[in-house]
Write a protein that holds these residues in place. Structure first.
Motif, PDB file in Angstrom:
ATOM      1  N   CYS A   1     -13.610  70.115  10.007  1.00 17.18           N
ATOM      2  CA  CYS A   1     -14.633  71.097  10.390  1.00 17.18           C
ATOM      3  C   CYS A   1     -14.075  71.976  11.499  1.00 17.18           C
ATOM      4  CB  CYS A   1     -15.930  70.422  10.824  1.00 17.18           C
ATOM      5  SG  CYS A   1     -15.804  69.401  12.313  1.00 17.18           S
ATOM      6  N   ARG A   2     -14.656  73.163  11.645  1.00 15.19           N
ATOM      7  CA  ARG A   2     -14.154  74.125  12.621  1.00 15.19           C
ATOM      8  C   ARG A   2     -15.300  74.617  13.483  1.00 15.19           C
ATOM      9  NH1 ARG A   2      -9.285  78.282  11.298  1.00 15.19           N
ATOM     10  NH2 ARG A   2      -8.910  79.048  13.421  1.00 15.19           N
ATOM     11  N   LEU A   3     -15.064  74.651  14.786  1.00 15.04           N
ATOM     12  CA  LEU A   3     -16.076  75.099  15.743  1.00 15.04           C
ATOM     13  C   LEU A   3     -15.623  76.401  16.379  1.00 15.04           C
ATOM     14  CD1 LEU A   3     -18.680  74.501  17.424  1.00 15.04           C
ATOM     15  CD2 LEU A   3     -17.177  73.412  19.102  1.00 15.04           C
TER      16      LEU A   3
ATOM     17  N   ILE B   1     -14.190  79.862  22.132  1.00 17.22           N
ATOM     18  CA  ILE B   1     -13.391  78.696  21.740  1.00 17.22           C
ATOM     19  C   ILE B   1     -13.306  78.603  20.220  1.00 17.22           C
ATOM     20  CG2 ILE B   1     -13.975  77.452  23.837  1.00 17.22           C
ATOM     21  CD1 ILE B   1     -15.948  75.818  22.255  1.00 17.22           C
ATOM     22  N   ASP B   2     -12.169  78.106  19.761  1.00 17.72           N
ATOM     23  CA  ASP B   2     -11.908  77.944  18.328  1.00 17.72           C
ATOM     24  C   ASP B   2     -11.150  76.630  18.165  1.00 17.72           C
ATOM     25  OD1 ASP B   2     -11.389  78.127  15.651  1.00 17.72           O
ATOM     26  OD2 ASP B   2     -10.199  79.971  15.776  1.00 17.72           O
ATOM     27  N   VAL B   3     -11.800  75.639  17.566  1.00 19.64           N
ATOM     28  CA  VAL B   3     -11.230  74.294  17.471  1.00 19.64           C
ATOM     29  C   VAL B   3     -11.452  73.731  16.080  1.00 19.64           C
ATOM     30  CG1 VAL B   3     -11.235  71.962  18.455  1.00 19.64           C
ATOM     31  CG2 VAL B   3     -11.768  73.923  19.912  1.00 19.64           C
ATOM     32  N   THR B   4     -10.433  73.079  15.545  1.00 15.84           N
ATOM     33  CA  THR B   4     -10.551  72.368  14.270  1.00 15.84           C
ATOM     34  C   THR B   4     -10.531  70.870  14.544  1.00 15.84           C
ATOM     35  OG1 THR B   4      -9.465  74.123  12.998  1.00 15.84           O
ATOM     36  CG2 THR B   4      -9.500  71.925  12.015  1.00 15.84           C
TER      37      THR B   4
ATOM     38  N   ARG C   1     -21.483  64.348  18.401  1.00 14.43           N
ATOM     39  CA  ARG C   1     -20.756  63.967  19.609  1.00 14.43           C
ATOM     40  C   ARG C   1     -20.472  65.132  20.546  1.00 14.43           C
ATOM     41  NH1 ARG C   1     -20.108  60.633  15.681  1.00 14.43           N
ATOM     42  NH2 ARG C   1     -19.589  58.427  16.010  1.00 14.43           N
ATOM     43  N   LEU C   2     -20.939  66.311  20.197  1.00 16.38           N
ATOM     44  CA  LEU C   2     -20.737  67.479  21.044  1.00 16.38           C
ATOM     45  C   LEU C   2     -22.063  67.959  21.627  1.00 16.38           C
ATOM     46  CD1 LEU C   2     -18.223  69.718  19.022  1.00 16.38           C
ATOM     47  CD2 LEU C   2     -17.735  68.274  21.003  1.00 16.38           C
ATOM     48  N   PRO C   3     -22.043  68.615  22.791  1.00 19.34           N
ATOM     49  CA  PRO C   3     -23.276  69.188  23.336  1.00 19.34           C
ATOM     50  C   PRO C   3     -23.850  70.222  22.373  1.00 19.34           C
ATOM     51  CG  PRO C   3     -21.532  69.181  24.983  1.00 19.34           C
ATOM     52  CD  PRO C   3     -20.886  68.823  23.690  1.00 19.34           C
ATOM     53  N   SER C   4     -25.158  70.207  22.203  1.00 16.76           N
ATOM     54  CA  SER C   4     -25.788  71.141  21.276  1.00 16.76           C
ATOM     55  C   SER C   4     -25.560  72.589  21.693  1.00 16.76           C
ATOM     56  CB  SER C   4     -27.288  70.853  21.182  1.00 16.76           C
ATOM     57  OG  SER C   4     -27.886  70.915  22.461  1.00 16.76           O
ATOM     58  N   ALA C   5     -25.329  72.816  23.008  1.00 20.42           N
ATOM     59  CA  ALA C   5     -25.113  74.179  23.487  1.00 20.42           C
ATOM     60  C   ALA C   5     -23.856  74.809  22.897  1.00 20.42           C
ATOM     61  CB  ALA C   5     -25.024  74.180  25.013  1.00 20.42           C
ATOM     62  N   LEU C   6     -22.924  73.991  22.428  1.00 22.64           N
ATOM     63  CA  LEU C   6     -21.697  74.525  21.825  1.00 22.64           C
ATOM     64  C   LEU C   6     -21.895  74.963  20.387  1.00 22.64           C
ATOM     65  CD1 LEU C   6     -18.913  72.126  23.199  1.00 22.64           C
ATOM     66  CD2 LEU C   6     -19.468  74.452  23.934  1.00 22.64           C
ATOM     67  N   GLY C   7     -23.051  74.679  19.826  1.00 23.67           N
ATOM     68  CA  GLY C   7     -23.302  75.073  18.451  1.00 23.67           C
ATOM     69  C   GLY C   7     -22.901  74.000  17.454  1.00 23.67           C
ATOM     70  N   VAL C   8     -22.959  74.360  16.177  1.00 28.82           N
ATOM     71  CA  VAL C   8     -22.699  73.409  15.090  1.00 28.82           C
ATOM     72  C   VAL C   8     -21.379  73.754  14.417  1.00 28.82           C
ATOM     73  CG1 VAL C   8     -23.566  72.466  12.920  1.00 28.82           C
ATOM     74  CG2 VAL C   8     -25.175  73.138  14.732  1.00 28.82           C
TER      75      VAL C   8
ATOM     76  N   HIS D   1      -7.276  76.122  18.881  1.00 35.15           N
ATOM     77  CA  HIS D   1      -6.586  77.365  18.535  1.00 35.15           C
ATOM     78  C   HIS D   1      -6.742  78.410  19.634  1.00 35.15           C
ATOM     79  CE1 HIS D   1      -6.318  75.584  14.559  1.00 35.15           C
ATOM     80  NE2 HIS D   1      -7.643  75.480  14.507  1.00 35.15           N
ATOM     81  N   GLY D   2      -7.755  78.284  20.459  1.00 38.17           N
ATOM     82  CA  GLY D   2      -7.978  79.266  21.512  1.00 38.17           C
ATOM     83  C   GLY D   2      -9.234  78.923  22.281  1.00 38.17           C
ATOM     84  N   PRO D   3      -9.370  79.517  23.450  1.00 38.37           N
ATOM     85  CA  PRO D   3      -8.515  80.553  24.072  1.00 38.37           C
ATOM     86  C   PRO D   3      -7.259  79.948  24.686  1.00 38.37           C
ATOM     87  CG  PRO D   3     -10.275  79.971  25.561  1.00 38.37           C
ATOM     88  CD  PRO D   3     -10.536  79.210  24.291  1.00 38.37           C
ATOM     89  N   ASP D   4      -6.352  80.807  25.150  1.00 38.68           N
ATOM     90  CA  ASP D   4      -5.083  80.341  25.699  1.00 38.68           C
ATOM     91  C   ASP D   4      -5.294  79.429  26.909  1.00 38.68           C
ATOM     92  OD1 ASP D   4      -3.788  81.785  23.777  1.00 38.68           O
ATOM     93  OD2 ASP D   4      -3.366  83.515  25.061  1.00 38.68           O
TER      94      ASP D   4
END
Length: 336
Positions: free
Chosen positions: A273-275, A243-246, A257-264, A300-303
């Motif tokens: 910020c971008r994940l 996943i790629d999100v801004t 506000r996000l699960p820690s499993a998704l990273g920082v 931005h992705g995935p499709d």
């Protein structure tokens, strides 16, 4: 008068843990000893690592202050019950933020709770229900505490396990780590009968029993339990997504506000910020978790994720423009 020194020290410590300053004379009266004995007992507590601060004056005073390390605490009945109920409420669901350390704390506390307090904790939990819960499966707190205790104590663990297709089996394992993904708890363990490493969903574990047989931990192939779990889940045919999100918000705001499993998420020069992360959850769940960040974002992705977010947005937009034939909902009684 308390003549037993260890008992008197525990009573003194319990008094000092009340956030106030205690005059030396009042402590002496409470304990039924002389002020000189109080001074000696305070010195004993300091030797044990408790940071007791003394103040000057006609009567002098003592206060327990913050130190460099956390010394053991003495809890009264009400405090112990309150902490146990709080830990149980969070640990029963794989709530984001309730990690392995919280379950270890619950295991330690329940191990020493008297039976009368265990009954109070169980009664309170049975009589209450949270308004919201985690979006993972519910887990018996007894299961979590047995697994956590066996893992920390390096004890072989027996349990009954139900696989995804409903097949049940008996397992004898050497528990290595418990891992929370934000929705579920998993146990990473070495399966003795299968002579290999395995991951187990904790909500599918039943009748866990610590055998008392100690073991020397084996070396995990990946060296990290979370990484092993991720590879294990990908190897079972479950699709993973890069996943790629801004987010149009600071990284600290989004990370909370996000699960820690998704990273920082990584902070950007323009204040956004971008994940970028790899996730094995469904695109439906990922879309909802991103939306709950409570700020504008661009996927931005995935499709597959971008397409689902677009469909979900259109569905929600239609929901706000469609009038219900039954009219507006109302609260029947006792509305707030």
């Amino acid at each position: 008068m308390t003549t037993d020194t260890p008992a008197r020290l525990l009573q003194l410590l319990s008094l000092l843990q009340t956030p106030r300053e205690w005059p030396g004379g009042e402590l002496a009266g409470r304990l039924g000893v002389s002020r000189r004995t109080v001074r000696r007992d305070v010195d004993r507590l300091r030797d044990l690592g408790y940071p007791v601060q003394a103040s000057m004056g006609a009567d002098g005073g003592y206060r327990l202050v913050a130190g460099k390390a956390l010394p053991p605490l003495v809890l009264d009945d009400e405090e112990a019950v309150a902490i146990a109920v709080g830990l149980r409420a969070g640990a029963g669901h794989a709530v984001e933020g309730v990690e392995e350390a919280s379950v270890r704390a619950l295991a330690k506390l329940e191990q020493v709770l008297p039976s009368r307090l265990r009954h109070r904790v169980a009664t309170l939990q049975a009589a209450t229900m949270p308004l919201t819960s985690g979006d993972g499966a519910s887990i018996a707190t007894e299961t979590l505490t047995v697994l956590a205790s066996a893992t920390a104590g390096q004890e072989r663990l027996r349990f009954r396990y139900r696989s995804g297709d409903g097949t049940e089996s008996r397992r004898l394992t050497e528990p290595y780590r418990m891992v929370s993904t934000g929705r579920r708890w998993y146990l990473v363990a070495y399966d003795i009968d299968r002579d290999d490493w395995r991951t187990f969903r904790v909500d599918r574990v039943a009748e866990p029993f610590a055998t008392g047989a100690r073991f020397v931990p084996r070396e995990l192939p990946t060296g990290d339990a979370a990484e092993y779990l991720r590879r294990s889940m990908s190897g079972r045919g479950r699709p993973s997504y890069d996943i790629d999100v801004t987010f149009d918000a600071p990284a600290e705001f989004v990370a909370a506000r996000l699960p820690s499993a998704l990273g920082v998420p990584e902070a950007q020069p323009d204040g956004t910020c971008r994940l970028r992360a790899t996730a094995s959850d469904s695109v439906e769940w990922l879309a909802l978790r991103l939306a709950l960040a409570d700020c504008e974002f661009t996927a931005h992705g995935p499709d597959e994720l971008v397409s689902y977010i677009r469909e979900l947005g259109a569905r929600l937009d239609r929901a706000t423009r469609t009038s219900s034939p039954w009219g507006s909902p109302r609260t029947e009684s006792g509305g707030v």
